[in-house]
Design a protein around this motif. Structure first.
Motif, PDB file in Angstrom:
ATOM      1  N   VAL A 105     -16.549  -8.915  -6.374  1.00  0.00           N
ATOM      2  CA  VAL A 105     -16.332  -7.882  -5.050  1.00  0.00           C
ATOM      3  C   VAL A 105     -15.755  -8.359  -4.012  1.00  0.00           C
ATOM      4  N   PRO A 106     -15.901  -9.678  -3.816  1.00  0.00           N
ATOM      5  CA  PRO A 106     -15.127 -10.373  -2.607  1.00  0.00           C
ATOM      6  C   PRO A 106     -13.699 -10.370  -2.964  1.00  0.00           C
ATOM      7  N   PHE A 107     -13.323 -10.668  -4.129  1.00  0.00           N
ATOM      8  CA  PHE A 107     -11.918 -10.537  -4.465  1.00  0.00           C
ATOM      9  C   PHE A 107     -11.425  -9.294  -4.168  1.00  0.00           C
ATOM     10  N   ALA A 108     -11.939  -8.112  -4.411  1.00  0.00           N
ATOM     11  CA  ALA A 108     -11.584  -6.783  -4.259  1.00  0.00           C
ATOM     12  C   ALA A 108     -11.307  -6.423  -2.712  1.00  0.00           C
ATOM     13  N   ARG A 109     -12.354  -6.981  -2.081  1.00  0.00           N
ATOM     14  CA  ARG A 109     -12.246  -6.922  -0.532  1.00  0.00           C
ATOM     15  C   ARG A 109     -11.067  -7.699  -0.121  1.00  0.00           C
ATOM     16  N   TYR A 110     -10.736  -9.012  -0.443  1.00  0.00           N
ATOM     17  CA  TYR A 110      -9.835  -9.714  -0.145  1.00  0.00           C
ATOM     18  C   TYR A 110      -8.652  -8.987  -0.676  1.00  0.00           C
ATOM     19  N   VAL A 111      -8.165  -8.380  -1.537  1.00  0.00           N
ATOM     20  CA  VAL A 111      -6.897  -7.860  -2.067  1.00  0.00           C
ATOM     21  C   VAL A 111      -6.727  -6.708  -0.989  1.00  0.00           C
TER      22      VAL A 111
END
Length: 458
Positions: A105-111
């Motif tokens: 989820v943090p990766f999705a937010r980052y993208v």
């Protein structure tokens, strides 16, 4: 009386040997990630609560560690929520941040947040700790590391092929031979549910099917009946219960079972493509196996599903897993960004390597030589040599205090340091060093060049 120190349940201290072994795994995985073109990113240990909450279901939300607001957080507490014992509203008023639950989820937010800076397809890897307020038990911790690699912005099946090769590369590098990379496809599971008239019971169907190797065919059928799947539908599943053999033969059997499902056919075509590519490319030590009962995170995945099993000689759960997802960033408003990713289970991999004795001896590279300290003059002479040794890549140190020689020698023994150097007035005058092998007990006076060569050779 001073309180006895302790750490929170579900967390661990790691001694130098354990850290060295963990770093060996980390470094092996990281090297493979970078060889395959993945770029490293890092995200904060904690996120805004609204980034995490509602993304993992009710159970996941309960396991997220919330961080109390700084200062007088009670002043802003929702009093009505407190009086009504409304946990969610009360928590939202006193906690605006939370420790990350996973890296996805943090990766999705980052993208989404950095979409204008990212070159798509974006291949990222991330090796960082995560936290879950779970009940601690064997093999389950509240703080642990995840090692993830993902590609977003591409729906090409060549990505799945590369991830299978990546798994094979890492486990081969770790000398962990006999690993099985299991693969399935969400479209096949949906197709099977469609064929038996249970599309509305996809979850119930797959949960029961997943238990086939644990409870057997009859118990699985009983569970399906109890969940409202018809006897006629279950009878159509009969070929599935005996599905075995090579990847190719299972694909042929699935074609017969799913000949009326377009969704199922798409899944078969995708798996067939991946298998043919891997057959042509070959694997070093791992094996690819089709497993139609595999359904990890069913609601999450939309295509390929991966799970990695340790060698059969070791009783261990999965040591890796992942799959294809079509809309990871949709939770933050960025629609139609397909991705696929895998994860390595560090802690379980560690246990498997330990059980099989696969950690190399060099992983615990210790201080190789300790210089005995007889005083300031001798210490300064020793440090000049130590400087030269370190420049040659040799781990060397000086005992910090001019303590009794027996104490210093015992220190070397307890730390398993293989060589000790003694420097006194005689050695300083002759510009030599008394080198003692702590294993054989042999001692000789040597010049610096011989000192370096002897320790390097060992």
């Amino acid at each position: 009386m001073a309180q006895k120190p302790s750490i929170p349940k579900g967390t661990r201290d790691f001694n130098p040997e354990q850290v060295a072994k963990r770093n060996y795994i980390f470094n092996t995985i990281r090297a493979a990630f970078e060889t395959f073109g993945f770029q490293p990113i890092e995200t904060p240990s904690f996120e805004n609560s609204d980034t995490l909450m509602g993304k993992y279901g009710d159970e996941g939300d309960r396991l997220i560690f919330k961080i109390l607001n700084s200062g007088d957080y009670l002043a802003k507490a929702n009093k009505e929520a407190y009086e009504k014992r409304d946990f969610n509203k009360l928590t939202a008023s006193i906690s605006e941040k939370a420790l990350r639950y996973d890296l996805t989820v943090p990766f999705a937010r980052y993208v989404v947040q950095h979409q204008n800076e990212i070159e798509f397809p974006f291949k990222r890897y991330q090796i960082q700790p995560v936290w879950r307020a779970d009940r601690p038990q064997k093999g389950r911790f509240r703080e642990f590391y995840q090692c993830d690699a993902d590609v977003v912005g591409s729906d090409s099946l060549w990505q799945e092929v590369e991830f299978i090769q990546l798994y094979d590369t890492v486990f081969s590098a770790l000398k962990l031979e006999g690993v099985t990379i299991k693969i399935n496809n969400r479209k096949i599971l949906s197709g099977i549910a469609e064929v038996i008239g249970a599309s509305d019971k996809l979850i119930d169907f797959t949960v029961a099917l997943d238990k086939l190797d644990k409870i057997g065919e009859e118990k699985v059928k009983e569970e399906m009946l109890a969940k409202g799947i018809s006897e006629e539908g279950i009878s159509k599943l009969q070929p599935l219960f005996t599905l075995s053999g090579s990847f190719e033969s299972q694909i042929e059997s699935l074609k017969d079972i799913l000949n009326t499902s377009e969704e199922g056919k798409k899944g078969i075509d995708e798996l067939d493509f991946i298998n043919k590519a891997i057959t042509e490319l070959g694997l070093k030590t791992a094996a690819l196996q089709l497993d139609v009962t595999l359904a990890r995170g069913l609601n999450y995945y939309t295509g390929a599903i991966f799970e990695v099993a340790a060698p059969k000689s070791v009783k261990m759960g999965s040591i890796g897993g992942g799959g294809r997802y079509d809309d990871l960033t949709g939770i933050f408003g960025m629609k139609n960004v397909s991705g696929v990713g895998i994860s390595f289970g560090l802690d379980r991999i560690y246990l498997v390597l330990e059980e099989l004795g696969l950690f190399p001896e060099t992983v615990n590279k210790n201080v190789e030589v300790l210089f005995i300290n007889f005083g300031d003059k001798e210490a300064l002479f020793s440090l000049k040599a130590i400087k030269q040794l370190r420049q040659q890549g040799i781990n060397a140190e000086l005992y910090p205090d001019s303590a009794k020689m027996k104490k210093q020698m015992n220190h070397a023994n307890k730390r398993n340091i293989p060589f000790v150097v003694l420097v006194g007035e005689e050695e300083i005058n002759s510009n030599t060093y008394a080198l003692k092998n702590m294993v054989s007990g042999e001692q000789e006076k040597v010049p610096l060049e011989t000192l370096v060569a002897t320790i390097k050779k060992s």
